[in-house]
Enzyme design. Structure first.
Site, short mmCIF file in Angstrom:
data_model
loop_
_atom_site.label_atom_id
_atom_site.label_comp_id
_atom_site.label_asym_id
_atom_site.label_seq_id
_atom_site.Cartn_x
_atom_site.Cartn_y
_atom_site.Cartn_z
N GLY A 1 43.04 10.52 -52.75
CA GLY A 1 41.71 10.74 -52.17
C GLY A 1 41.28 9.54 -51.36
CE LYS B 1 45.09 7.73 -50.87
NZ LYS B 1 44.77 6.30 -50.79
CD GLU C 1 47.90 4.92 -56.02
OE1 GLU C 1 47.41 5.38 -57.08
OE2 GLU C 1 47.46 5.23 -54.91
CG ASP D 1 48.08 5.16 -51.32
OD1 ASP D 1 48.19 5.58 -50.16
OD2 ASP D 1 46.95 5.05 -51.86
CE LYS E 1 41.42 2.58 -55.91
NZ LYS E 1 42.52 2.64 -54.94
#
Ligand code: OSB
Ligand code: MG
Length: 374
Positions: free
Chosen positions: A290, A262, A213, A238, A163
């Site tokens: 997730g 997702k 991402e 995402d 992250k």
């Protein structure tokens, strides 16, 4: 499929370790479960909405309201033939995809049990094992992050996702690459960067990452396509992808070369399969994201990850990374090779721990079809 009753539940589950993203920390999850009773069986679904409207506009509370006042009453009143019909039952409700996914996925869970087939097979899955990566939250120091990564690599995980956010990027990437030059590495900014950061991001090619991402705005395709043109490293979207149409637009515009699917973000298994297929037909790889799920959402992610185009390791990892006591039995475990075995028993393949769920429940509501008195 005859549905007798739907129960909404909210559980409180503290995380083993506070998870920090570019939008802030999560120490305790409020888990919203949908339990559907019908045909003498129980299907379960989990809503992945967060405690705050930071990742998306949905929250546990907005999803609860949408489920209780709109979605559950529609479902108990419907004549449902197949799980794939859920989206047409809910189509009058705009958005609220995480709420829709929670209830639709519970129906799929129920249908798999009714038919006596594994949920993975009902979804069209073909993989017997899935490949797992980890998402490493933002930490107080680089040293602590390296210790974390060391532990996860020793456990066998195949890919490490860092992250990141402005100020927590190149120094971290440099330290990780110096220590592990060859691991599969990616980063996830959760939309923390802007146009002014484009030159800096364009220089990240030197880290040889598998993907970057969602660096830019959560609703963007165009500026991601501008950035992708300047990068060798694939961009993975995402937040921007809510449905098959979004996937087609992103692929057409070359906003990304990889898609994170997702199931909550796209509104349920049907749309997740549609995104998977659209990407597969165009040679775009996908992986399963997730959302700090409990065992129920996790078991559903395992089933989804068994589809053929989930060819990159996902953010589906062991229960114990998140919770001391998971609400399913057995807990999800990852092998030393960084894989999870896809269950081959009917339904989701993990039992629900009813006593523990009852103990953790802080709120419950029942929705039944109106009983017509003749
Ligand atoms: O962007 O993938 C994300 C968690 C909350 C919100 C957004 C994201 C995440 C994760 C967690 O990365 C991944 C996991 O469940 O292990
Ligand atoms: Mg992400």
């Amino acid at each position: 499929m005859k549905i007798d009753a739907i129960y909404l539940r909210e559980l409180r589950m503290p995380l083993v370790k506070t998870f920090v993203t570019s939008f802030g920390p999560t120490a305790e999850r409020r888990i919203l479960l949908v339990e559907i009773q019908g045909e003498g069986l129980t299907g379960w679904g989990e809503c992945v909405a967060g405690e705050h409207p930071y990742y998306s506009y949905e929250t546990v509370d907005s999803a609860w309201l949408t489920l209780s006042t709109e979605l559950a009453p529609r479902l108990v009143a419907a004549d449902l033939q197949h799980s794939g019909k859920c989206s047409s039952i809910f189509k009058q409700v705009r958005g609220h995809r995480m709420a829709k996914a929670a209830i639709e996925n519970a129906v799929w869970d129920l249908e798999a049990q009714m038919r006596g087939v594994p949920l993975a097979a009902l979804l069209g899955g073909t993989r017997e094992v899935i490949n797992c990566g980890v998402s490493i939250g933002i930490q107080p120091s680089i040293e602590e992050t390296l210790e974390d990564i060391e532990k996860e690599l020793a456990a066998g995980y195949q890919r490490v996702k860092l992250k990141c956010k402005p100020g927590w990027d190149v120094d971290l990437f440099t330290a990780v690459r110096n220590r592990w030059p060859d691991i599969l590495l990616s980063c996830d900014a959760n939309s923390a960067y802007r146009m002014k950061d484009m030159d800096a991001i364009a220089a990240w090619d030197e880290f040889g990452m598998l993907m970057i991402e969602q660096p830019l705005w959560s609703d963007d395709f165009y500026f991601h396509s501008m950035l992708q043109r300047r990068l060798e490293t694939p961009i993975c979207l995402d937040e921007s992808i809510h449905n098959r149409r979004d996937a087609l637009a992103a692929i057409e515009m070359e906003s990304c070369r990889i898609i994170n699917i997702k199931v909550g973000r796209v509104g349920g298994f049907s749309e997740a399969i549609a995104v998977h297929n659209a990407a597969q037909e165009r040679g775009i790889r996908v992986w399963c994201g997730g959302m700090l799920e409990s065992g129920i959402g996790r078991s559903h992610n395992i089933a989804l990850s068994s589809l053929p185009n989930f060819s990159l390791p996902g953010d589906v990892s062991a229960s114990k990374r998140y919770f001391k006591d998971d609400i399913i039995e057995p807990a999800v475990e990852v092998s030393g090779a960084g894989q999870i075995v896809v269950p081959d028993t009917p339904g989701r393949g993990f039992e629900v721990r009813a006593d523990l769920i009852e103990r953790l429940t802080v709120r419950k509501e029942e929705i039944r079809a109106l009983q017509l008195v003749s």
